[in-house]
Design an enzyme around this catalytic site. Sequence first.
Site, short mmCIF file in Angstrom:
data_model
loop_
_atom_site.label_atom_id
_atom_site.label_comp_id
_atom_site.label_asym_id
_atom_site.label_seq_id
_atom_site.Cartn_x
_atom_site.Cartn_y
_atom_site.Cartn_z
N ASP A 47 9.01 44.48 -35.09
CA ASP A 47 9.15 43.90 -36.56
C ASP A 47 8.22 42.56 -36.70
O ASP A 47 8.48 41.72 -35.91
CB ASP A 47 10.74 43.56 -36.43
CG ASP A 47 11.14 42.85 -37.84
OD1 ASP A 47 11.59 43.68 -38.79
OD2 ASP A 47 10.81 41.59 -38.29
N TYR A 52 4.21 36.01 -40.80
CA TYR A 52 4.17 35.56 -39.45
C TYR A 52 2.66 35.50 -38.89
O TYR A 52 2.38 35.12 -37.77
CB TYR A 52 4.84 36.66 -38.57
CG TYR A 52 6.21 36.97 -38.83
CD1 TYR A 52 6.94 36.21 -39.72
CD2 TYR A 52 6.91 38.04 -38.19
CE1 TYR A 52 8.35 36.32 -39.89
CE2 TYR A 52 8.32 38.35 -38.53
CZ TYR A 52 9.01 37.47 -39.34
OH TYR A 52 10.37 37.84 -39.54
N SER A 138 15.02 42.35 -47.69
CA SER A 138 15.48 41.39 -46.81
C SER A 138 16.14 39.97 -47.27
O SER A 138 15.62 39.72 -48.35
CB SER A 138 14.43 40.91 -45.56
OG SER A 138 14.79 40.10 -44.77
N PRO A 188 19.74 37.66 -33.90
CA PRO A 188 20.60 38.20 -33.54
C PRO A 188 21.19 37.24 -32.37
O PRO A 188 22.52 37.43 -32.01
CB PRO A 188 20.26 39.45 -32.88
CG PRO A 188 18.69 39.15 -32.70
CD PRO A 188 18.30 38.26 -33.86
N GLY A 190 21.38 33.86 -32.44
CA GLY A 190 21.24 32.94 -33.08
C GLY A 190 20.28 31.73 -32.90
O GLY A 190 20.32 30.73 -32.83
N LYS A 231 13.78 38.14 -30.12
CA LYS A 231 12.23 37.72 -29.69
C LYS A 231 12.79 36.96 -28.54
O LYS A 231 13.51 36.31 -28.25
CB LYS A 231 11.73 36.81 -30.92
CG LYS A 231 10.46 36.66 -30.35
CD LYS A 231 9.95 35.32 -31.04
CE LYS A 231 10.20 34.08 -30.28
NZ LYS A 231 9.79 32.84 -30.99
N SER A 232 11.79 36.90 -27.45
CA SER A 232 11.48 36.27 -26.32
C SER A 232 10.06 36.35 -25.96
O SER A 232 9.37 37.40 -26.06
CB SER A 232 12.32 36.70 -25.34
OG SER A 232 12.13 35.90 -24.21
N ASN A 241 16.57 42.27 -22.64
CA ASN A 241 17.22 42.47 -23.97
C ASN A 241 17.38 43.93 -24.50
O ASN A 241 18.15 44.30 -25.32
CB ASN A 241 16.44 41.76 -25.00
CG ASN A 241 16.66 40.15 -24.83
OD1 ASN A 241 17.55 39.81 -24.25
ND2 ASN A 241 15.86 39.30 -25.70
P1 NAD Z 1 16.58 35.30 -32.05
O1 NAD Z 1 18.05 35.11 -32.33
O2 NAD Z 1 16.11 36.77 -31.52
O3 NAD Z 1 16.46 34.44 -30.90
C1 NAD Z 1 15.31 34.21 -30.24
C2 NAD Z 1 15.49 33.09 -28.89
O4 NAD Z 1 16.61 33.46 -28.24
C3 NAD Z 1 14.30 33.21 -28.14
O5 NAD Z 1 13.38 32.20 -28.59
C4 NAD Z 1 14.73 32.55 -26.94
O6 NAD Z 1 15.02 31.21 -26.97
C5 NAD Z 1 16.29 33.17 -26.77
N1 NAD Z 1 16.52 34.42 -26.00
C6 NAD Z 1 15.83 35.33 -26.08
N2 NAD Z 1 16.26 36.68 -25.48
C7 NAD Z 1 17.09 35.67 -24.48
C8 NAD Z 1 17.83 35.93 -23.32
N3 NAD Z 1 17.79 37.33 -22.83
N4 NAD Z 1 18.37 35.05 -22.76
C9 NAD Z 1 18.82 33.79 -23.09
N5 NAD Z 1 17.98 33.41 -24.46
C10 NAD Z 1 17.11 34.58 -24.95
O7 NAD Z 1 15.83 34.85 -33.06
P2 NAD Z 1 14.43 34.91 -33.94
O8 NAD Z 1 13.39 35.48 -32.69
O9 NAD Z 1 14.05 33.91 -34.38
O10 NAD Z 1 14.84 36.21 -34.76
C11 NAD Z 1 14.55 37.64 -34.12
C12 NAD Z 1 13.49 38.40 -35.22
O11 NAD Z 1 14.15 38.69 -36.54
C13 NAD Z 1 12.22 37.74 -35.58
O12 NAD Z 1 11.31 37.72 -34.23
C14 NAD Z 1 11.87 38.36 -36.68
O13 NAD Z 1 11.24 39.75 -36.45
C15 NAD Z 1 13.22 38.84 -37.40
N6 NAD Z 1 13.53 37.46 -38.46
C16 NAD Z 1 13.59 37.87 -39.69
C17 NAD Z 1 13.82 37.22 -40.86
C18 NAD Z 1 13.68 37.36 -42.10
O14 NAD Z 1 13.95 36.48 -43.13
N7 NAD Z 1 13.81 38.72 -42.47
C19 NAD Z 1 14.06 35.59 -40.43
C20 NAD Z 1 13.91 35.21 -39.11
C21 NAD Z 1 13.58 36.17 -38.27
#
Ligand code: NAD
Length: 290
Positions: A47, A52, A138, A188, A190, A231-232, A241
Amino acid sequence: MEQNKNINLNSRYQIPQIGYGVYMIWDYNDCKDAVLEALSCGYRHIDTAQIYKNERAVGAAIRESGIERSEIFVTTKIWISNYGNGKTMSAVAKSLERLDVEYIDLVLLHQPADDYLGAWAELENAVSNKQIRSIGVSNFNSQQIDKLIDFGTIVPAVNQIECHPYLQQVDIKRYLASKQIAVEVWYPLGHGDKGLLNEQLFVKLAEKYHKSPAQIILRWHLEQGHIVFPKSLNPLHIADNIEIYDFQLTASELEQISLLDKQKSYIKYPKWAEKIIFKLADKIPLGDRD
Ligand code: NAD
């Protein structure tokens, strides 16, 4: 063991329920390496978005992985400055060029701003031209989607919205189900908020299932039918994940999680600042070097 399951979209295409999101991975090499890592762990859904500024890195990783293009589901999103007046068609062509693919699986209108109806008409054209397979939105609310459905000929395949156990989005999800629009979930986990990840219930369930709290939250998403792309940059977390198919939460545990909803969004800026922030986002120099 069940593998990364597919969800049927109303466009008749299928999307892997778990993907890898690349928001805020601005550096070209970091993004390419992270996508390669995700693909090697078994992810087959990426995604990204024009804003980005990493579509080239995503495309390079897909090519370098050696995995057949048809096995990977790619989503991008059109930024608001590219809505309508022929700009959406040009933006689709640019994304195709940056991703270096012949078609994009799913293209979303990133935000319900400006001329989103004009942009939708152009996305419908790009579907007719076979440049895109499925289209969606979105951050749209039900009124905005109703307007789009009245205006267009294609019902959006998905709506991508913020959703996690503290913001469960019950009302919009009921509406989306009534229109056969799939729910894609951003933040997902937070956005990695420690308060959410350390929530007592998730810590307790993590112990019970020998998983991490993040995996418990992601399993909850799967059981709600959400499409997720956490994302990570940490290879251990990237692997974790997607390792969530070997256990299931009970009905009573799902019920307990439903009680955690407190309508809490992790968006940090007030609504009135949105327009200014969106304009500024557009001004960030392109990591994509176009
Ligand atoms: P996320 O909820 O996926 O959180 C990511 C963060 O969670 C990481 O940076 C890390 O700190 C932590 N994390 C990830 N895996 C973990 C694990 N197994 N254990 C502990 N901590 C962990 O938030 P995100 O990355 O900001 O959002 C996910 C995706 O959603 C983005 O990459 C993007 O593709 C999409 N997105 C879309 C919009 C939109 O407006 N459409 C906005 C934001 C994000």
